[in-house]
Design a protein around this motif. Structure first.
Motif, mmCIF file in Angstrom:
data_model
loop_
_atom_site.group_PDB
_atom_site.id
_atom_site.type_symbol
_atom_site.label_atom_id
_atom_site.label_comp_id
_atom_site.label_asym_id
_atom_site.label_seq_id
_atom_site.Cartn_x
_atom_site.Cartn_y
_atom_site.Cartn_z
ATOM 1 N N LEU A 148 61.565 36.485 56.439
ATOM 2 C CA LEU A 148 61.776 37.001 57.731
ATOM 3 C C LEU A 148 60.473 37.398 58.297
ATOM 4 O O LEU A 148 60.357 37.563 59.533
ATOM 5 C CB LEU A 148 62.769 37.990 57.830
ATOM 6 N N ASP A 149 59.238 37.648 57.542
ATOM 7 C CA ASP A 149 58.243 38.230 58.139
ATOM 8 C C ASP A 149 56.867 37.322 58.084
ATOM 9 O O ASP A 149 55.776 37.732 58.228
ATOM 10 C CB ASP A 149 57.665 39.634 57.677
ATOM 11 N N THR A 150 57.038 35.996 57.642
ATOM 12 C CA THR A 150 55.887 35.130 57.314
ATOM 13 C C THR A 150 56.688 33.821 58.181
ATOM 14 O O THR A 150 57.631 33.698 58.671
ATOM 15 C CB THR A 150 55.583 34.941 55.773
ATOM 16 N N ASP A 151 55.508 32.786 58.221
ATOM 17 C CA ASP A 151 56.204 31.445 58.583
ATOM 18 C C ASP A 151 56.405 30.648 57.460
ATOM 19 O O ASP A 151 56.175 29.398 57.939
ATOM 20 C CB ASP A 151 55.007 31.035 59.599
ATOM 21 N N ALA A 152 56.829 31.132 56.370
ATOM 22 C CA ALA A 152 57.373 30.166 55.190
ATOM 23 C C ALA A 152 58.457 29.135 55.629
ATOM 24 O O ALA A 152 58.367 28.039 55.031
ATOM 25 C CB ALA A 152 57.832 31.197 53.854
ATOM 26 N N VAL A 153 59.197 29.638 56.520
ATOM 27 C CA VAL A 153 60.410 28.694 56.782
ATOM 28 C C VAL A 153 59.973 28.394 58.195
ATOM 29 O O VAL A 153 59.864 29.121 59.145
ATOM 30 C CB VAL A 153 61.584 29.510 56.742
ATOM 31 N N ASN A 154 60.163 27.040 58.886
ATOM 32 C CA ASN A 154 59.979 26.682 60.209
ATOM 33 C C ASN A 154 61.495 26.735 60.784
ATOM 34 O O ASN A 154 62.285 25.876 60.713
ATOM 35 C CB ASN A 154 59.674 25.180 60.234
ATOM 36 N N TRP A 155 61.699 27.878 61.452
ATOM 37 C CA TRP A 155 63.033 28.195 61.920
ATOM 38 C C TRP A 155 63.328 27.411 63.255
ATOM 39 O O TRP A 155 64.551 27.435 63.776
ATOM 40 C CB TRP A 155 63.138 29.665 62.294
ATOM 41 N N ASP A 156 62.433 26.496 63.618
ATOM 42 C CA ASP A 156 62.777 25.648 64.911
ATOM 43 C C ASP A 156 63.409 24.388 64.161
ATOM 44 O O ASP A 156 63.890 23.345 65.048
ATOM 45 C CB ASP A 156 61.339 25.156 65.471
ATOM 46 N N GLN A 157 63.628 24.308 63.137
ATOM 47 C CA GLN A 157 64.261 23.090 62.286
ATOM 48 C C GLN A 157 65.518 23.376 61.925
ATOM 49 O O GLN A 157 65.960 24.483 61.522
ATOM 50 C CB GLN A 157 63.314 22.638 61.109
ATOM 51 N N ASN A 158 66.324 22.286 61.947
ATOM 52 C CA ASN A 158 67.647 22.264 61.070
ATOM 53 C C ASN A 158 67.529 21.897 59.682
ATOM 54 O O ASN A 158 66.310 21.256 59.469
ATOM 55 C CB ASN A 158 68.759 21.083 61.410
ATOM 56 N N LEU A 159 67.847 22.841 58.531
ATOM 57 C CA LEU A 159 67.450 22.751 57.108
ATOM 58 C C LEU A 159 68.381 23.286 56.431
ATOM 59 O O LEU A 159 69.521 23.993 56.899
ATOM 60 C CB LEU A 159 66.164 23.653 57.158
ATOM 61 N N TYR A 160 68.466 22.767 55.091
ATOM 62 C CA TYR A 160 69.136 23.180 53.998
ATOM 63 C C TYR A 160 68.421 24.193 53.093
ATOM 64 O O TYR A 160 67.192 23.874 52.788
ATOM 65 C CB TYR A 160 69.546 21.901 52.966
ATOM 66 N N LEU A 161 68.934 25.179 52.624
ATOM 67 C CA LEU A 161 68.198 26.088 51.704
ATOM 68 C C LEU A 161 69.138 26.533 50.740
ATOM 69 O O LEU A 161 70.403 26.702 50.800
ATOM 70 C CB LEU A 161 67.950 27.299 52.419
ATOM 71 N N TYR A 162 68.574 26.274 49.181
ATOM 72 C CA TYR A 162 69.565 26.239 48.160
ATOM 73 C C TYR A 162 69.070 27.413 47.280
ATOM 74 O O TYR A 162 67.870 27.635 47.108
ATOM 75 C CB TYR A 162 69.185 25.156 47.246
ATOM 76 N N GLY A 163 69.983 28.091 46.695
ATOM 77 C CA GLY A 163 69.718 29.291 45.669
ATOM 78 C C GLY A 163 70.877 29.446 44.887
ATOM 79 O O GLY A 163 71.702 29.650 45.455
ATOM 80 N N ASN A 164 70.502 29.894 43.678
ATOM 81 C CA ASN A 164 71.542 30.393 42.810
ATOM 82 C C ASN A 164 71.762 31.779 42.643
ATOM 83 O O ASN A 164 72.280 32.282 41.502
ATOM 84 C CB ASN A 164 71.355 29.798 41.332
ATOM 85 N N GLN A 165 71.380 32.530 43.704
ATOM 86 C CA GLN A 165 71.463 33.999 43.829
ATOM 87 C C GLN A 165 72.200 34.492 44.893
ATOM 88 O O GLN A 165 71.995 34.122 45.997
ATOM 89 C CB GLN A 165 70.130 34.743 43.455
ATOM 90 N N ASP A 166 72.951 35.533 44.504
ATOM 91 C CA ASP A 166 73.757 36.013 45.957
ATOM 92 C C ASP A 166 73.018 36.506 47.022
ATOM 93 O O ASP A 166 73.322 36.259 48.027
ATOM 94 C CB ASP A 166 74.831 37.061 45.341
ATOM 95 N N GLY A 167 71.869 36.949 46.730
ATOM 96 C CA GLY A 167 70.877 37.451 47.922
ATOM 97 C C GLY A 167 70.425 36.386 48.660
ATOM 98 O O GLY A 167 69.827 36.694 49.704
ATOM 99 N N ILE A 168 70.568 35.075 48.239
ATOM 100 C CA ILE A 168 69.934 34.080 49.270
ATOM 101 C C ILE A 168 70.746 33.934 50.374
ATOM 102 O O ILE A 168 70.206 33.956 51.273
ATOM 103 C CB ILE A 168 69.912 32.590 48.496
ATOM 104 N N TYR A 169 72.078 33.877 50.157
ATOM 105 C CA TYR A 169 72.835 34.041 51.224
ATOM 106 C C TYR A 169 72.893 35.273 52.040
ATOM 107 O O TYR A 169 72.709 35.039 53.393
ATOM 108 C CB TYR A 169 74.451 33.920 50.670
ATOM 109 N N GLU A 170 72.607 36.401 51.483
ATOM 110 C CA GLU A 170 72.495 37.697 52.192
ATOM 111 C C GLU A 170 71.393 37.571 53.177
ATOM 112 O O GLU A 170 71.268 37.874 54.411
ATOM 113 C CB GLU A 170 72.437 38.735 51.377
ATOM 114 N N VAL A 171 70.302 37.056 52.638
ATOM 115 C CA VAL A 171 68.941 37.156 53.582
ATOM 116 C C VAL A 171 69.164 35.953 54.693
ATOM 117 O O VAL A 171 68.592 36.106 55.687
ATOM 118 C CB VAL A 171 67.650 36.772 52.536
#
Length: 305
Positions: free
Chosen positions: A90-113
């Protein structure tokens, strides 16, 4: 936020992630592929080094040039500290939010964030939960005899249209390009009939998962998918990869097959988070409007439709 580009640091990261398997499966698989030629042109982001608390893998920006191409814009995530992961997204440019994207993760917090990010960025979020199945010892997978008139082989570029037509998430030019790259870059296994046409197959994906398991309807219920999965798993295992894949919650037949052959189901779901940017939705609506009114004059006094 740091981009890890030093080969020795990436090798160390791979070893550290391996110690936390299977929870780190998606980022470990991506880092393994990066360390073995990086065919998908991915890179690794960490919140700090060497005492990292969050890891994100993503396509390099020069590769992810099509903001609408969520097949290419594929991220993997893992965290040791949820707040560190939230800050990274949320506080860096690690993700390009101008794009459509898939994000994978095996932890519940991934969806929360991801939910927090969707609100903050005014983006649309669709989360598709999957079971993650992991095999601790692929050497114990059963070896089944193949019909002698059929052969085990690899997929090639001539098979891409068939893959795109039969894939549940395919059928468009972006998915076709993605599958063509998969076939070119990663290990694949298929059974070919007497004419050399594939009838059953499995592919490795950029995050190291086994995917796209499919058998043509005419050849189902003959054990061909089991033959393909076993051959593919042994090939990947010989190269040092953990053997894992995702199964939809409603695909009971595949779940039963995985468990019958010794795959373990992870306790936490893999939420495949599909982020659709507000910009992309506006552009899609604009294009839809233009196509519907292409035969009519459009008047605008502000420069906007």
């Amino acid at each position: 936020m740091l981009i890890l580009s030093c080969p020795s640091k990436l090798q160390l990261l791979e070893r550290l992630l391996k110690k936390s398997l299977p929870q780190t499966l998606v980022v470990h698989g991506a880092v393994m592929n990066i360390n073995r030629g990086n065919p998908a042109s991915h890179e690794v982001i960490v919140d700090s080094w060497p005492e990292f608390k969050a890891v994100l893998t993503r396509p390099r920006r020069e590769i992810a040039s099509d903001n609408a191409d969520m097949y290419t814009n594929q991220y993997g995530a893992f965290y040791r500290d949820l707040d560190a992961y939230r800050t990274l997204l949320l506080d860096t440019d690690a993700v390009n939010w101008d794009q459509n994207l898939y994000l994978y993760g095996n932890q519940d917090g991934i969806y929360e964030v991801s939910k927090d990010a969707a609100v903050a960025r005014k983006a649309q979020l669709t989360a598709i939960p999957h079971f993650t199945y992991f095999h601790p010892n692929p050497n114990k997978l059963p070896q089944r005899q193949l019909d002698p008139s059929f052969t085990l082989a690899s997929l090639n570029s001539s098979h891409v249209d068939l893959l795109n037509e039969t894939w549940l998430h395919g059928g468009n030019e972006q998915s076709r390009r993605y599958l063509a790259n998969i076939v070119q870059w990663f290990p694949t296994t298929c059974i070919q009939d007497t004419n050399g046409h594939p009838i059953s197959w499995s592919l490795m994906e950029p995050l190291g998962a086994m995917g796209h398991g499919y058998t043509l309807p005419l050849y189902r219920r003959r054990g061909y998918l089991t033959v393909v999965m076993t051959a593919h798993a042994m090939q990947a295992h010989a190269a040092g990869y953990p053997i894992y894949g995702f199964v939809a919650l409603n695909n009971v037949r595949m779940q039963n097959l995985q468990e019958h052959y010794g795959f373990q189901k992870l306790s936490e779901l893999c939420n495949i988070c599909i982020h659709s940017s507000a910009y992309q939705r506006e552009e899609e609506e604009r294009q839809k409007y233009l196509s519907q009114h292409s035969a009519q004059p459009i008047h605008s006094t502000s420069g906007a439709l």
